[in-house]
Design a protein around this motif. Sequence first.
Motif, mmCIF file in Angstrom:
data_model
loop_
_atom_site.group_PDB
_atom_site.id
_atom_site.type_symbol
_atom_site.label_atom_id
_atom_site.label_comp_id
_atom_site.label_asym_id
_atom_site.label_seq_id
_atom_site.Cartn_x
_atom_site.Cartn_y
_atom_site.Cartn_z
ATOM 1 N N THR A 134 -13.972 -84.070 2.603
ATOM 2 C CA THR A 134 -14.375 -83.190 3.709
ATOM 3 C C THR A 134 -14.217 -81.732 3.302
ATOM 4 O O THR A 134 -15.114 -80.914 3.523
ATOM 5 C CB THR A 134 -13.519 -83.504 4.960
ATOM 6 N N LEU A 184 -17.242 -79.049 3.044
ATOM 7 C CA LEU A 184 -17.208 -77.798 3.814
ATOM 8 C C LEU A 184 -17.329 -76.598 2.876
ATOM 9 O O LEU A 184 -18.063 -75.656 3.157
ATOM 10 C CB LEU A 184 -15.914 -77.695 4.626
ATOM 11 N N MET A 185 -16.606 -76.631 1.743
ATOM 12 C CA MET A 185 -16.622 -75.512 0.796
ATOM 13 C C MET A 185 -18.016 -75.301 0.206
ATOM 14 O O MET A 185 -18.425 -74.183 -0.066
ATOM 15 C CB MET A 185 -15.652 -75.791 -0.367
ATOM 16 N N MET A 186 -18.732 -76.419 -0.019
ATOM 17 C CA MET A 186 -20.058 -76.301 -0.648
ATOM 18 C C MET A 186 -21.179 -76.346 0.379
ATOM 19 O O MET A 186 -22.342 -76.370 0.009
ATOM 20 C CB MET A 186 -20.233 -77.413 -1.682
ATOM 21 N N ASP A 187 -20.847 -76.344 1.680
ATOM 22 C CA ASP A 187 -21.837 -76.400 2.753
ATOM 23 C C ASP A 187 -22.772 -77.597 2.566
ATOM 24 O O ASP A 187 -23.996 -77.474 2.705
ATOM 25 C CB ASP A 187 -22.653 -75.091 2.783
ATOM 26 N N HIS A 231 -23.897 -80.745 4.065
ATOM 27 C CA HIS A 231 -23.905 -81.481 5.336
ATOM 28 C C HIS A 231 -25.052 -82.488 5.357
ATOM 29 O O HIS A 231 -26.079 -82.238 4.726
ATOM 30 C CB HIS A 231 -24.043 -80.505 6.506
ATOM 31 N N LEU A 260 -21.362 -84.278 6.446
ATOM 32 C CA LEU A 260 -20.184 -84.699 5.691
ATOM 33 C C LEU A 260 -20.353 -86.151 5.245
ATOM 34 O O LEU A 260 -20.960 -86.948 5.954
ATOM 35 C CB LEU A 260 -18.934 -84.590 6.568
ATOM 36 N N TRP A 279 -18.479 -88.790 5.195
ATOM 37 C CA TRP A 279 -18.041 -89.885 6.074
ATOM 38 C C TRP A 279 -18.860 -89.931 7.358
ATOM 39 O O TRP A 279 -18.858 -90.953 8.053
ATOM 40 C CB TRP A 279 -16.549 -89.812 6.379
ATOM 41 N N ILE A 280 -19.579 -88.840 7.675
ATOM 42 C CA ILE A 280 -20.504 -88.891 8.814
ATOM 43 C C ILE A 280 -21.793 -89.592 8.380
ATOM 44 O O ILE A 280 -22.365 -90.395 9.117
ATOM 45 C CB ILE A 280 -20.773 -87.458 9.355
ATOM 46 N N GLN A 290 -20.971 -94.048 7.686
ATOM 47 C CA GLN A 290 -19.956 -94.391 8.685
ATOM 48 C C GLN A 290 -19.236 -95.694 8.374
ATOM 49 O O GLN A 290 -18.238 -96.017 9.008
ATOM 50 C CB GLN A 290 -20.547 -94.403 10.094
ATOM 51 N N PRO A 321 -15.319 -94.726 7.471
ATOM 52 C CA PRO A 321 -14.280 -94.720 8.515
ATOM 53 C C PRO A 321 -14.110 -96.067 9.222
ATOM 54 O O PRO A 321 -12.991 -96.400 9.633
ATOM 55 C CB PRO A 321 -14.752 -93.627 9.489
ATOM 56 N N HIS A 327 -23.274 -75.299 -9.614
ATOM 57 C CA HIS A 327 -22.132 -74.424 -9.864
ATOM 58 C C HIS A 327 -21.723 -74.471 -11.337
ATOM 59 O O HIS A 327 -22.060 -75.394 -12.066
ATOM 60 C CB HIS A 327 -20.966 -74.822 -8.959
ATOM 61 N N LEU A 365 -13.327 -77.093 -7.628
ATOM 62 C CA LEU A 365 -13.728 -77.958 -6.515
ATOM 63 C C LEU A 365 -13.323 -79.404 -6.785
ATOM 64 O O LEU A 365 -12.970 -80.139 -5.862
ATOM 65 C CB LEU A 365 -15.234 -77.827 -6.266
ATOM 66 N N MET A 386 -9.604 -79.624 -5.965
ATOM 67 C CA MET A 386 -9.415 -79.617 -4.507
ATOM 68 C C MET A 386 -9.781 -80.974 -3.901
ATOM 69 O O MET A 386 -9.070 -81.495 -3.046
ATOM 70 C CB MET A 386 -10.319 -78.555 -3.851
ATOM 71 N N LEU A 388 -16.291 -69.574 6.341
ATOM 72 C CA LEU A 388 -16.534 -70.850 7.032
ATOM 73 C C LEU A 388 -16.847 -70.608 8.508
ATOM 74 O O LEU A 388 -17.769 -71.211 9.055
ATOM 75 C CB LEU A 388 -15.325 -71.782 6.909
ATOM 76 N N HIS A 431 -22.537 -68.746 3.409
ATOM 77 C CA HIS A 431 -22.452 -69.479 2.143
ATOM 78 C C HIS A 431 -23.370 -68.868 1.103
ATOM 79 O O HIS A 431 -24.400 -68.296 1.459
ATOM 80 C CB HIS A 431 -22.829 -70.947 2.369
ATOM 81 N N LEU A 490 -19.456 -69.430 -0.424
ATOM 82 C CA LEU A 490 -18.183 -68.727 -0.240
ATOM 83 C C LEU A 490 -18.046 -67.641 -1.294
ATOM 84 O O LEU A 490 -18.523 -67.783 -2.410
ATOM 85 C CB LEU A 490 -17.014 -69.717 -0.385
ATOM 86 N N ILE A 538 -16.881 -68.546 -4.704
ATOM 87 C CA ILE A 538 -17.826 -69.384 -5.446
ATOM 88 C C ILE A 538 -18.932 -68.495 -6.018
ATOM 89 O O ILE A 538 -19.378 -68.678 -7.149
ATOM 90 C CB ILE A 538 -18.388 -70.499 -4.530
ATOM 91 N N MET A 588 -17.266 -79.527 11.439
ATOM 92 C CA MET A 588 -17.582 -80.873 10.946
ATOM 93 C C MET A 588 -19.061 -81.197 11.116
ATOM 94 O O MET A 588 -19.658 -81.892 10.304
ATOM 95 C CB MET A 588 -16.764 -81.918 11.725
ATOM 96 N N ASP A 610 -21.458 -78.884 11.420
ATOM 97 C CA ASP A 610 -22.269 -77.752 10.976
ATOM 98 C C ASP A 610 -23.048 -77.150 12.142
ATOM 99 O O ASP A 610 -24.238 -76.856 12.041
ATOM 100 C CB ASP A 610 -23.242 -78.194 9.870
ATOM 101 N N PHE A 638 -19.806 -94.692 17.011
ATOM 102 C CA PHE A 638 -18.532 -94.695 16.291
ATOM 103 C C PHE A 638 -18.179 -93.290 15.787
ATOM 104 O O PHE A 638 -17.066 -92.789 16.010
ATOM 105 C CB PHE A 638 -18.566 -95.692 15.134
ATOM 106 N N ILE A 639 -19.150 -92.646 15.109
ATOM 107 C CA ILE A 639 -18.915 -91.278 14.614
ATOM 108 C C ILE A 639 -18.640 -90.333 15.788
ATOM 109 O O ILE A 639 -17.740 -89.483 15.726
ATOM 110 C CB ILE A 639 -20.133 -90.803 13.774
ATOM 111 N N LEU A 681 -15.073 -90.704 16.929
ATOM 112 C CA LEU A 681 -14.122 -90.018 16.034
ATOM 113 C C LEU A 681 -14.147 -88.502 16.267
ATOM 114 O O LEU A 681 -13.101 -87.855 16.344
ATOM 115 C CB LEU A 681 -14.461 -90.295 14.561
#
Lengths: 208, 208, 208
Positions: free
Chosen positions: A47, A51-54, A56, A58, A60-61, A64, A67, A115, A123, A126, B51, B56, B58, B61, C52, C54, C118-119, C122
Amino acid sequence: MFDIIYSLEMLGVIAFAISGMIAAKSKNMDPVGVFTIGFVTALGGGTLRDLMMDNHPLYWIKHQEQPILILGMAIVFSYWTHASRIKEARIVLPDAIGLGIFTILGAQLALDLGHSWFIASLLGVMTGTFGGALRDTLCNEVPFIFRKDQIYASISFAGCWLYFICQWALESETLALNIGLLFIVVVRLLAVRFDIRLQRDPHQDPQH
Amino acid sequence: MFDIIYSLEMLGVIAFAISGMIAAKSKNMDPVGVFTIGFVTALGGGTLRDLMMDNHPLYWIKHQEQPILILGMAIVFSYWTHASRIKEARIVLPDAIGLGIFTILGAQLALDLGHSWFIASLLGVMTGTFGGALRDTLCNEVPFIFRKDQIYASISFAGCWLYFICQWALESETLALNIGLLFIVVVRLLAVRFDIRLQRDPHQDPQH
Amino acid sequence: MFDIIYSLEMLGVIAFAISGMIAAKSKNMDPVGVFTIGFVTALGGGTLRDLMMDNHPLYWIKHQEQPILILGMAIVFSYWTHASRIKEARIVLPDAIGLGIFTILGAQLALDLGHSWFIASLLGVMTGTFGGALRDTLCNEVPFIFRKDQIYASISFAGCWLYFICQWALESETLALNIGLLFIVVVRLLAVRFDIRLQRDPHQDPQH
């Protein structure tokens, strides 16, 4: 290529979720705590990376099933295992596997998005370490940054550069991925086994 | 205009990185800890700002010379300085410079992106204080929010409004930037020197 | 539809801000601490939700009357109320209202943006619980995840699914919203009143 990446990601999620649930269970947390710690350990690093690399939605979204799998694992862990049978030392192997997989996948995604090697290695580190850092912060009294008993982020950082160099020298993405990943897992396990540190703490008893 | 902004940003990164590394070194952290604390102190505020405003890539970066510089500084700090020579009190000056620069640059970017004065002042305070808050949380036992020994966020907030008013009254961006920045640095140093607080703690001994 | 959503959001912001300021005041924090805790409690969950998904600009950047209101409330709380009159137990009702409103609004926004049930559940739980988790982390010595005295996230999760089912069965968005919200507030208050837990702690004295 996608299939290998996705399979590794799934393996990393499972490994880190197990490490988080062992930690939560060894602290005698309730089912919500077990799920929460499993979730943030397994999905926290990715996550942060997204977020750091924008990047989207995410991951896990988008996936699904990850999760949902963690929720199922948390129910099994909470009701079918006894806290007395969970030893916190069992955390070492799943944690090392998660560290290796997420570090290399984080670095690989950063390269894909254009990058540089240096930014991709940051990254990668992290992505690999943030989930475990959240787990340790939520489950331990001592913040993770104070614990210098073993090298951790340094192995992740070195593994990124080994992956970049192999990718550049061998011209095989899959081979380079596996070399970087194996390096991190094996060196991490050796570091725990032989108690290797970057710097001896002068105030600490060496026998301790 | 860009050159002044960029030079100030670089100076702010260096000042906050030094403050973070002094804090890490005075806690006898290993080289990875020194780099990590330097990195989050110097780049945490700007990362939060970017953020929040969806700005973006960042800034660290986009400008990878900044994390490279922090890495170089961390190596020098870790191996070429002795922990015994590092006094935590030395943190005050680089911390005040970082607070001033990042507050004003955060507010300036928010204005550039079309936000109101009020929203820009909140984003300025977040940019200026978040890095130092992370540093204090990771290096101290007492969370930063409990420490009311000196005014900190209030100076940052007042500096933003001084910058807005000067910009509106003087019609000179550069002059207004410098007035806001100097105000924050000078008032912060005076607040530490003369121990100025917003509210006396009735339970605390005044001599303490 | 928009007006109901916005009115509820405003009510949730006020309720959570009050809960944060009661916590800050009962710890005898200064005005900046009271504003900061009020701000992160009221706006933390929604900020996490928007990051999360965006969803930019963040809702408190779009609706600046919300942070302005929190600032006004913080000034009143800091100077016009006495710490001795603030009991931390008063936190229960505003906290339950905030939990209910933010959970349902987070889930509703996620459905609007096309996510699965589900998402969305969460994201609803994250929106509802993150502000309170930040408040507890910043104001208490014991991290929120350790406190298993009452069920909290589980009620939020169940409320999301009740809302989804009502929305699907009743074909009325407004009715479903209100049922989900009331369920969370009422069950949470009952759980606190009758001390309902997911799992008894074997090490804890039942009379304690």
